[in-house]
Enzyme design. Structure first.
Site, PDB file in Angstrom:
ATOM      1  N   HIS A  98       7.571 -10.841  40.801  1.00 59.57           N
ATOM      2  CA  HIS A  98       7.162 -10.959  42.201  1.00 59.57           C
ATOM      3  C   HIS A  98       6.117 -12.070  42.364  1.00 59.57           C
ATOM      4  CE1 HIS A  98       6.115 -10.087  46.233  1.00 59.57           C
ATOM      5  NE2 HIS A  98       5.219  -9.143  46.050  1.00 59.57           N
TER       6      HIS A  98
ATOM      7  N   CYS B 153       2.213  -9.242  50.435  1.00 54.76           N
ATOM      8  CA  CYS B 153       3.521  -9.385  49.790  1.00 54.76           C
ATOM      9  C   CYS B 153       4.610  -9.846  50.748  1.00 54.76           C
ATOM     10  CB  CYS B 153       3.918  -8.077  49.121  1.00 54.76           C
ATOM     11  SG  CYS B 153       2.822  -7.679  47.733  1.00 54.76           S
TER      12      CYS B 153
END
Lengths: 389, 389
Positions: A337, A85
């Site tokens: 995201h 991430c």
């Protein structure tokens, strides 16, 4: 270590809207973000000497060369960076190092992820792609739910404490033209939503979204000659930390925060000369992949004392008009995201806030902004601090 | 651009044997290479401040955090770099930039690929993983076979010209303890081998192998205090170029060489101050994924004139005792091509040759070594030049 404090400048930023882009492919998204960033910096595409692209999933075929092709940046180096991430923010970090080394004058850091609508390629299999073979499979909601249930048991936190994060971030995101979800929600909406992994419900979880973001990186003396000659921003610190690969499987892991965030923050604060982050950081964009993550981030980043995360949100300190606004953009809660894009989007939010031209909620007179990504799961963290020149 | 000439040093190198490692996983391989490199540099694992890992395939779950975990490098930044066949050398490049920027003193560049024996995960699907969705699928042998058949038609090259590369590289590899194939072959063996994609036969193609390699990167003033205080090597240039993503689909592509190699070489020579590579480069490790690639590399790298590639090999100029030995290690022909590992292995070969301790064939009194990767397919190239301090 001397770090790169004040040696690297941000000359321009760009981003697509983050949403389900059924009509656009990753190449379209990346080009759109890069063109906005070059226009923002007042440069031509030909001024870019090298690029770094953060992209997590590889099933879509995007790598350095295909990213360069999509953005029509032929003949220059293009490096793909993947770091879970933190992929986008680590792409930015490596771009900063190359500029600080004096190897290039103007470079591009960007990131993109096209997750929805992959047709016959199918939606990504997170279990297959992100969990190494020696680890038991577990989904992201299940892993973060363990942290939440531990906080419920240990600290008496409740689903209301989680819901307050969602309500705050949706209130901010409702005002941001590039957010995926542009509406406010109520406490009832959050609490009554379907459960994903107890105690995390649908509004405790960020969405699957598509998007791209781009940042033009240069040195301050060059930024002074470009479009933002007066209000370019400078990088104060860029901390990246990796813990053992799966702290949640570490018998000593207490589920009450993330060592990677604490280590990355310590590095970044040392580099930027920050001793009291709660006072010195003006605002932050943090990794709210789940509401519980944001509450624990407050503590891990030193915005409040350990155990005070829920109170920090409940008493309004993290609100847009609070002591230290967190996710004034709306965060991952409002944007979703798209993994490779998120870090570069956050850098863009910091820059526009510091320049007084935030797309959505503008915080008051910020001096220093902090961006934070956590992933891996739980094992990699990037903390970037950006300030006015 | 000033580049990083003489600002970055190589303090130690390590590599596993490259072969089918049925008894080892990628984590075992990476740790073995890193431990050899730290021992070679005379440092402790704790001296490493950051790491970059080149890995192409992601189906094995290896990323920055899992690579750090495998090598027991907890709490430091670990970045995965992916750039097709240049992944390992681009990891090294980014490590060099971070050191040249003064951000870290001692870092690790490494690469690994575990391709065989993936069990239920299956062998990698190169078509699915490496060809972007907007391109027609084609395998690497088929793509490079088009270059070979074009050279046959345009220049009168023959299968004998290709076979000479295989015979030369196997003769070198037969002497290298870490090569996958450690035996000499004859012209007959090469020419009579089964066809893969005409005119490329089995001995014109590199193998599927497993392996890992590691390089300890630091600044010269620190290298002077470590194990190789007298004979550490320094980076003279590090050129990376990306062309449009698939030159072989470009209507103007002539199949007689690769623009990415010519651009990366031009960058590297400019940075290192090299005006006559055929005279100034002492030896080279080049990307001989197929024999035809090596012949075209000679030309693209300026070792000979365009069209002279086959003659450059046939008259012995590329042999171990020739004017400019190419692939004295045995090359990808003898080592196979564990994609992320290859670039770092080449950097290790350069260093050991320059130190007079080559694992296999030692070239005579080298001053400058060149390492070259080409991939993408055909679209990304990295050229690194390393010299004595």
């Amino acid at each position: 270590m001397p770090g790169i404090k004040d040696r690297v400048a941000i000359a321009g930023v760009g981003a697509t809207r983050f949403t389900e882009h059924y009509e656009k492919d990753q190449e379209d998204l990346l080009l759109e973000a890069v063109e906005e960033a070059t226009a923002d910096a007042g440069i031509e595409r030909a001024d870019i000497e090298a690029m770094w692209v953060g992209v997590y999933y590889r099933f879509t075929g995007l790598s350095g060369t295909t990213a360069a092709d999509a953005t029509r940046l032929y003949g220059i180096p293009s490096t793909r960076v993947e770091n879970y991430c933190a992929s986008g923010m680590d792409a930015f970090r490596n771009a900063c190092f190359a500029v600080a080394a004096g190897v290039y004058d103007i470079v591009l850091a960007c990131g993109v992820e096209k997750i929805t609508d992959q047709g016959s390629r199918g939606l990504p299999n997170v279990l297959r792609d992100s969990i190494p073979p020696f680890m038991p499979p577990a989904s992201a909601p299940a892993l973060f739910a363990m942290a939440a249930s531990r906080c419920f048991a240990e600290r008496g936190w409740t689903r209301e404490d989680l819901a307050r994060v969602a309500v705050k971030n949706h209130a901010n995101g409702a005002r941001h033209p590039k957010a995926h979800f542009r509406r406010e929600i109520t406490m009832e909406t959050a609490i009554e939503a379907p459960m994903i992994a107890w105690p995390l419900g649908r509004f405790d979880s960020c969405a699957v979204s598509d998007g791209a973001a781009a940042v033009i990186v240069t040195r301050p003396e060059i930024a002074k000659t470009l479009a933002h000659k007066d209000d370019y921003t400078v990088v104060k610190a860029n901390g990246l930390a990796v813990t053992s690969s799966q702290p949640m499987y570490d018998p000593g892991f207490d589920y009450l925060g993330f060592p990677a965030t604490r280590m990355a923050a310590a590095q970044a604060y040392a580099e930027a000369g920050i001793t009291d982050p709660a006072r010195q950081i003006s605002f932050a964009e943090v990794h709210d992949c789940f509401t519980i993550t944001e509450l624990l981030n407050y503590e891990d980043l030193g915005f409040c004392e350990p155990g005070e995360g829920a109170a920090f949100c409940a008493d309004g300190r993290a609100s847009a008009d609070g002591q230290l606004p967190v996710n004034p953009s709306g965060g991952l809660k409002s944007f979703g995201h798209p993994i490779g894009a998120t870090g570069c989007r956050m850098i863009g939010e910091l820059t526009r806030q510091l320049q007084g031209r935030a797309d959505g909620v503008q915080v008051r007179d910020p001096e220093l902004g902090l961006a934070h990504n956590l992933g891996g799961p739980g094992a990699v963290c990037s903390v970037t601090i950006v300030g006015r020149n």
